[in-house]
Write an enzyme that holds these catalytic residues in place. Sequence first.
Site, PDB file in Angstrom:
ATOM      1  N   LYS A 195      66.481  59.467  72.007  1.00  0.00           N
ATOM      2  CA  LYS A 195      66.932  59.330  70.624  1.00  0.00           C
ATOM      3  C   LYS A 195      66.472  60.555  69.837  1.00  0.00           C
ATOM      4  O   LYS A 195      65.350  61.018  70.018  1.00  0.00           O
ATOM      5  CB  LYS A 195      66.319  58.059  70.018  1.00  0.00           C
ATOM      6  CG  LYS A 195      66.450  57.897  68.504  1.00  0.00           C
ATOM      7  CD  LYS A 195      67.769  57.322  68.088  1.00  0.00           C
ATOM      8  CE  LYS A 195      67.887  57.179  66.568  1.00  0.00           C
ATOM      9  NZ  LYS A 195      69.288  56.920  66.156  1.00  0.00           N
ATOM     10  N   THR A 196      67.322  61.054  68.967  1.00  0.00           N
ATOM     11  CA  THR A 196      66.971  62.207  68.140  1.00  0.00           C
ATOM     12  C   THR A 196      65.646  61.988  67.421  1.00  0.00           C
ATOM     13  O   THR A 196      65.442  60.918  66.823  1.00  0.00           O
ATOM     14  CB  THR A 196      68.073  62.455  67.103  1.00  0.00           C
ATOM     15  OG1 THR A 196      69.301  62.698  67.797  1.00  0.00           O
ATOM     16  CG2 THR A 196      67.738  63.676  66.240  1.00  0.00           C
ATOM     17  N   ASN A 221      77.863  52.579  63.593  1.00  0.00           N
ATOM     18  CA  ASN A 221      76.431  52.526  63.349  1.00  0.00           C
ATOM     19  C   ASN A 221      76.047  53.473  62.237  1.00  0.00           C
ATOM     20  O   ASN A 221      76.650  54.533  62.057  1.00  0.00           O
ATOM     21  CB  ASN A 221      75.626  52.842  64.622  1.00  0.00           C
ATOM     22  CG  ASN A 221      75.296  54.307  64.773  1.00  0.00           C
ATOM     23  OD1 ASN A 221      74.371  54.825  64.147  1.00  0.00           O
ATOM     24  ND2 ASN A 221      76.077  54.999  65.592  1.00  0.00           N
ATOM     25  N   GLY A 227      70.784  55.878  61.095  1.00  0.00           N
ATOM     26  CA  GLY A 227      70.001  56.965  60.541  1.00  0.00           C
ATOM     27  C   GLY A 227      69.100  57.471  61.644  1.00  0.00           C
ATOM     28  O   GLY A 227      69.318  57.142  62.826  1.00  0.00           O
ATOM     29  N   ILE A 228      68.110  58.224  61.310  1.00  0.00           N
ATOM     30  CA  ILE A 228      67.192  58.668  62.358  1.00  0.00           C
ATOM     31  C   ILE A 228      65.794  58.205  62.001  1.00  0.00           C
ATOM     32  O   ILE A 228      64.964  58.971  61.519  1.00  0.00           O
ATOM     33  CB  ILE A 228      67.272  60.195  62.561  1.00  0.00           C
ATOM     34  CG1 ILE A 228      68.733  60.573  62.835  1.00  0.00           C
ATOM     35  CG2 ILE A 228      66.367  60.631  63.714  1.00  0.00           C
ATOM     36  CD1 ILE A 228      68.966  61.944  63.383  1.00  0.00           C
ATOM     37  N   CYS A 232      74.976  64.819  63.608  1.00  0.00           N
ATOM     38  CA  CYS A 232      74.835  63.428  63.205  1.00  0.00           C
ATOM     39  C   CYS A 232      75.401  63.248  61.791  1.00  0.00           C
ATOM     40  O   CYS A 232      74.990  63.935  60.865  1.00  0.00           O
ATOM     41  CB  CYS A 232      73.371  63.031  63.235  1.00  0.00           C
ATOM     42  SG  CYS A 232      73.121  61.348  62.710  1.00  0.00           S
ATOM     43  N   LYS A 263      75.030  69.633  70.226  1.00  0.00           N
ATOM     44  CA  LYS A 263      75.859  68.428  70.196  1.00  0.00           C
ATOM     45  C   LYS A 263      76.828  68.501  69.026  1.00  0.00           C
ATOM     46  O   LYS A 263      76.418  68.489  67.859  1.00  0.00           O
ATOM     47  CB  LYS A 263      74.992  67.174  70.096  1.00  0.00           C
ATOM     48  CG  LYS A 263      75.828  65.902  70.167  1.00  0.00           C
ATOM     49  CD  LYS A 263      75.039  64.740  70.664  1.00  0.00           C
ATOM     50  CE  LYS A 263      75.839  63.456  70.627  1.00  0.00           C
ATOM     51  NZ  LYS A 263      74.998  62.281  70.842  1.00  0.00           N
TER      52      LYS A 263
HETATM   53  C1  LIG Z   1      73.391  53.030  67.737  1.00  0.00           C
HETATM   54  C2  LIG Z   1      73.660  54.481  67.964  1.00  0.00           C
HETATM   55  C3  LIG Z   1      72.690  55.430  67.644  1.00  0.00           C
HETATM   56  C4  LIG Z   1      72.932  56.774  67.860  1.00  0.00           C
HETATM   57  N1  LIG Z   1      71.959  57.686  67.565  1.00  0.00           N
HETATM   58  C5  LIG Z   1      72.165  59.002  67.837  1.00  0.00           C
HETATM   59  C6  LIG Z   1      71.158  59.964  67.633  1.00  0.00           C
HETATM   60  O1  LIG Z   1      70.055  59.655  67.217  1.00  0.00           O
HETATM   61  N2  LIG Z   1      71.426  61.255  67.925  1.00  0.00           N
HETATM   62  C7  LIG Z   1      72.638  61.659  68.408  1.00  0.00           C
HETATM   63  O2  LIG Z   1      72.835  62.839  68.673  1.00  0.00           O
HETATM   64  N3  LIG Z   1      73.627  60.760  68.633  1.00  0.00           N
HETATM   65  C8  LIG Z   1      73.416  59.451  68.363  1.00  0.00           C
HETATM   66  N4  LIG Z   1      74.415  58.543  68.609  1.00  0.00           N
HETATM   67  C9  LIG Z   1      75.710  59.012  69.129  1.00  0.00           C
HETATM   68  C10 LIG Z   1      75.770  58.856  70.643  1.00  0.00           C
HETATM   69  O3  LIG Z   1      74.796  59.651  71.258  1.00  0.00           O
HETATM   70  C11 LIG Z   1      77.148  59.275  71.160  1.00  0.00           C
HETATM   71  O4  LIG Z   1      77.352  60.642  70.870  1.00  0.00           O
HETATM   72  C12 LIG Z   1      78.268  58.472  70.527  1.00  0.00           C
HETATM   73  O5  LIG Z   1      77.870  57.136  70.386  1.00  0.00           O
HETATM   74  C13 LIG Z   1      79.559  58.532  71.324  1.00  0.00           C
HETATM   75  O6  LIG Z   1      79.393  58.063  72.608  1.00  0.00           O
HETATM   76  P1  LIG Z   1      79.707  56.539  73.044  1.00  0.00           P
HETATM   77  O7  LIG Z   1      81.084  56.230  72.582  1.00  0.00           O
HETATM   78  O8  LIG Z   1      79.555  56.540  74.532  1.00  0.00           O
HETATM   79  O9  LIG Z   1      78.694  55.695  72.370  1.00  0.00           O
HETATM   80  C14 LIG Z   1      74.175  57.187  68.388  1.00  0.00           C
HETATM   81  C15 LIG Z   1      75.140  56.246  68.702  1.00  0.00           C
HETATM   82  C16 LIG Z   1      74.908  54.896  68.500  1.00  0.00           C
HETATM   83  C17 LIG Z   1      75.973  53.920  68.848  1.00  0.00           C
END
Ligand SMILES: Cc1cc2nc3c(=O)[nH]c(=O)nc-3n(C[C@H](O)[C@H](O)[C@H](O)COP(=O)(O)O)c2cc1C
Lengths: 270, 270, 312, 312
Positions: C49-50, C73, C76-77, C133, C168
Amino acid sequence: MPAGLRARCAEARAIVRANTPVNGEYRLLTLDAPAEVLDCHPGQFFQLLCPEPEGEHPYLRRPMSIYGYDAEAGRLQFLYKVAGAGTRGLATLVPGDALNVLGPLGQGFTMEEGWRNLMLVARGVGLATLAPLARMAQQEGRRLTAVCSARRADLAMSVDLFRSFGAEVIVVHDEDGSSSPEALEALIRARIAAGGVDAFYTCGSSRLLRLLQTLGAEYGIPGEVAMEQQMACGIGMCQACVRPFREGDRRVQRRVCREGPVFPMAEAIL
Amino acid sequence: MPAGLRARCAEARAIVRANTPVNGEYRLLTLDAPAEVLDCHPGQFFQLLCPEPEGEHPYLRRPMSIYGYDAEAGRLQFLYKVAGAGTRGLATLVPGDALNVLGPLGQGFTMEEGWRNLMLVARGVGLATLAPLARMAQQEGRRLTAVCSARRADLAMSVDLFRSFGAEVIVVHDEDGSSSPEALEALIRARIAAGGVDAFYTCGSSRLLRLLQTLGAEYGIPGEVAMEQQMACGIGMCQACVRPFREGDRRVQRRVCREGPVFPMAEAIL
Amino acid sequence: MKDIRSKADLGVTIGGLRLANPIMPASGTFSEDLSDVFDLDVLGAHVLKTIMHEKRGGNPVPRVCDLPGGMLNAIGIPSKGIDDFRDRMLPWWERYAAPLVVSISAHSVDAFARLAAEVSLPGVAAIEANISCPNIEANGNAFAMRPDTTETVMRRLRAATDLPLWAKLTPNTGEPVEVALAAESAGADALVVANTALGMSIDIAARRPRLGNVMGGMSGPAIKPIALRMTYQCAGACRIPVIGCGGIATLQDVLEFMIAGARAVQVGTATFRSPTVMARLVAELQDWADAEGVASIEEVIGTVIRPEGAGA
Amino acid sequence: MKDIRSKADLGVTIGGLRLANPIMPASGTFSEDLSDVFDLDVLGAHVLKTIMHEKRGGNPVPRVCDLPGGMLNAIGIPSKGIDDFRDRMLPWWERYAAPLVVSISAHSVDAFARLAAEVSLPGVAAIEANISCPNIEANGNAFAMRPDTTETVMRRLRAATDLPLWAKLTPNTGEPVEVALAAESAGADALVVANTALGMSIDIAARRPRLGNVMGGMSGPAIKPIALRMTYQCAGACRIPVIGCGGIATLQDVLEFMIAGARAVQVGTATFRSPTVMARLVAELQDWADAEGVASIEEVIGTVIRPEGAGA
Ligand SMILES: Cc1cc2nc3c(=O)[nH]c(=O)nc-3n(C[C@H](O)[C@H](O)[C@H](O)COP(=O)(O)O)c2cc1C
Ligand SMILES: Cc1cc2nc3c(=O)[nH]c(=O)nc-3n(C[C@H](O)[C@H](O)[C@H](O)COP(=O)(O)OP(=O)(O)OC[C@H]3O[C@@H](n4cnc5c(N)ncnc54)[C@H](O)[C@@H]3O)c2cc1C
Ligand SMILES: Cc1cc2nc3c(=O)[nH]c(=O)nc-3n(C[C@H](O)[C@H](O)[C@H](O)COP(=O)(O)OP(=O)(O)OC[C@H]3O[C@@H](n4cnc5c(N)ncnc54)[C@H](O)[C@@H]3O)c2cc1C
Ligand SMILES: Cc1cc2nc3c(=O)[nH]c(=O)nc-3n(C[C@H](O)[C@H](O)[C@H](O)COP(=O)(O)O)c2cc1C
Ligand code: FES
Ligand code: FES
């Protein structure tokens, strides 16, 4: 838009009577359908809103040729091959289930007065499309020869159905080479020489279409072909389903769902 | 991460034995489940992968408290209220259907040695969460009073179940005013005065929690509460399900799915 | 070559880093907690997680809402900060052989670069810069929305660390290719394509947004076509490896992204539906490659056939 | 006010144009052909497929592909040209009382402005400028991706016609609000929010893109959260009316968009699944408004409650 191209169609709820495997690959779906969708013509099709099979979500409707219809009995039939998510969804239907159908759609086959001896050449699911044509030929007292091409002799569907409509049925297949272009060409030339063929009808194979186009041009025999294309709306709005056709010297795009799916054989471009 | 917070959980395929309405709003789902998911503790929950009801597509799993479990019999039960797409999907399950379950999850109730007289106060679906606790209390030989609050007397679920676990059951409801905060407060104060209460357990109502927090502080009675929050993962990864809690002077965020869903009553912030 | 008796090699190389297989989690959808469910060493890499430098709380609840084909979602971070990362998390992850990828973010270029230096510790295999993000800054803006801001921040990050550096990207831009090229020219070793798409949902009975933060990131199968398109665009335009991310849930999805040009993939939301999905994908990819007689999975990458005369 | 015996008024005003109700089709998903299925006069307006000045063929097949929750299309803009529009289409539509909205597009600002003047004919109630179609120009670029190009083209269109002028925005931008404000300041009377999101799908067995044009526009319920978010953003930032579009299929969807700030909505892909859906939505909206005791549907517009302390 010529008035002739306007068709009455409706979105209706049909009830599944039966949904049974025909051979390894095909299934026959029989529906109880309301009168508003039963003013059908051979060659027309429906857009079926397929149920979602486990874990899959087909979104668009799927086009299916009318295999059988009977306005009096309130009956509508489709013969389909399980290919992907939509048809896998259809395969889950059991008697009593509801199915949302949209149709009848498109332009069906025509049968000019003078066409007494008809030859129908089809392969695979193309037979589904031509089945109601055979029935119409019988009703109108035309003589019909049906050439059914298949991978194996036992996969040639609808042979009995075509026979019941009074057609002479010739089954050709890949295993004994009788379905090869050369063998078929010889067969059809012999038929033309023997009794004469006034018109061809075909569906389901580009190779067959090409052969009939050549023979048609050579002997001056007209014909019609039912074509397919990926569709979205099925009623003419989206322009998804176009194919190129010859119109004199010009090349034009026509919508399979609206101007077709049945087109003059000679105009089709493969 | 304290080792104590690690729980064994598994994604498993359970088979529906029964799925029956309990009263107008609730249904009881009984599953045959494999041993790997049956090492449960009262207060824990599962994440259920709900089937898709007609025309709806719940995507995430839905959290459900364990209503009953029996490792020997291979039995797992949930009591649920049909609220939206996911629970509408659950309601479509019929005996023999498979259901993908993930669990057991989270931290259950604790019961300290000295807590001999337990009082359980719950409303609505909170009763589902407390049912296995009642069973545990009986097994451990504690005395249990269960106050069941409902809109109408006939909607108070699980009364017989709680009785069968040897609990004294008091039903209060909105129609005769017995469920009002004032009436309840008087009732509980009387109980504390009469026989003593060593610990409270509650679930399903902020109003009840607030009342018990007040009385608990006043009389020095500890307690536990099972809380809810919107969840995504259910196992601690996504940080969706946080709630604020008092930790001494500080206000901290805890994950309902991982540190909870059961928390010390006094620490909960509403 | 086509020897069906031998096992296909699933290993892929991402800008100098060798992964045992191309399956890894997406940031924010993975944590120590998943080790309760399966052995995390079956994965090609671990992506955390970031984290941000300071301790912070994250967004108001509800932080998630369910959608057909995915979710929104606005977590936040929430971050325990750099100290917790160094002292608690990093040692915990040492138990695994799979490379550890640390995702970082910050609100300014300076803070971002400082954090990159701070997390460049033994045990960290690569840094993923979450420049995309949509929740951290007002109105969902992020560095990765524009090539110029991407170039600036990635150049400073490049100078701040010797570790492999991944950028990213976000789908919330009209210039994904320009942004990808900016990250490449600034020295990124790989691109993660992509983060969530900014979306919203309303509870009509309550007339309230279904997220406490009003808007949030959409993820899951619903965004797959968008992420796949960006993967194809970026892989076609850049020389550095692309890691596909967005809606991946099945073997078919993994293959679609790899055929489009991804060297590896990240799985996010699908893990919430099925926590074992990544382990299953590794096994299914192995079976598929073995059955197809593929010697190395790298043979599959970028093999999409571009039709003649196509417009784009 | 709250008189449940009286019928609610579904009429809405869009920049001077009064619609009998807020339900209308989206461009490209509607044509004369639908008159086979229901009486098109039940609709609030009729919006035609985008036309271009010249006759043109459109994209290679396959032009559509199915997705979970929607579809991709790369129809392109096959157009019979302005002559066919004037001589054949326009007279055909005269049979209806519902206002006719003509969607236009072009590859240059000059051509766009000329076409706007050409279609400003009796019988045309408004012009929708499709400045967002992702298929017409290379790499899916379009005027509506940037505020500056939006401002330029909309200013020229504004000068070229006296008809109400709508700008149709794209989700393929990182600056939707800036683009909306640019359209507003250039004189647009309304915004249509939004067009399709650029996506892609691959047939892994054939290793080919499932569209002849490789990439195409994603539409249907899958994009609803993105379009709703943009509707909320644009309605909050602009004073001109917003017409919501993207994934609308149910009464709930219509209400979600109106609560977010849309004055009317367009229904596209849903008509392919159910050709009668728009007629049903009009009836359901009437029933809902009657049951809720709403005097005018305009009361509902923009009533979303913004939570305190939300980030965006
Ligand atoms: C609950 C949740 C929290 C996330 N938190 C982060 C994050 O902290 N940092 C980040 O780069 N991406 C975050 N993402 C994005 C995911 O890493 C991913 O790029 C995005 O969900 C698309 O992929 P998916 O469709 O397989 O979920 C988050 C996604 C979800 C659903
Ligand atoms: C006018 C018309 C009549 C048809 N009649 C019949 C029939 O009577 N029986 C029958 O079995 N099939 C018929 N088809 C083909 C049938 O529509 C497709 O097999 C079906 O849509 C596939 O859907 P699916 O979800 O099962 O497969 P998908 O996963 O969607 O596709 C599986 C394969 O089928 C192809 N396909 C998908 N849609 C179409 C389409 N609209 N036209 C052609 N190919 C397509 C795909 O390219 C793919 O190769 C007809 C098609 C048309 C256009
Ligand atoms: C630990 C835990 C245990 C639970 N145990 C039970 C139980 O034993 N029986 C039972 O009936 N319900 C229980 N719930 C609540 C249950 O999870 C929700 O009712 C369910 O998720 C609603 O899903 P839905 O798709 O039917 O409705 P949705 O359409 O998703 O939502 C309907 C309503 O339920 C609310 N809701 C949705 N998800 C949650 C959630 N995760 N937590 C709280 N509210 C939610 C929504 O905000 C909305 O108001 C529990 C929740 C948690 C967190
Ligand atoms: C087949 C198809 C063709 C379209 N053609 C056009 C067009 O010509 N002009 C235009 O502005 N939008 C066009 N669109 C976009 C729609 O008008 C609409 O903005 C988009 O599909 C999102 O709405 P929906 O999800 O309700 O379909 C088209 C969409 C589809 C599916
Ligand atoms: S399928 Fe839409 S025009 Fe033919
Ligand atoms: S639901 Fe994901 S952390 Fe609790």
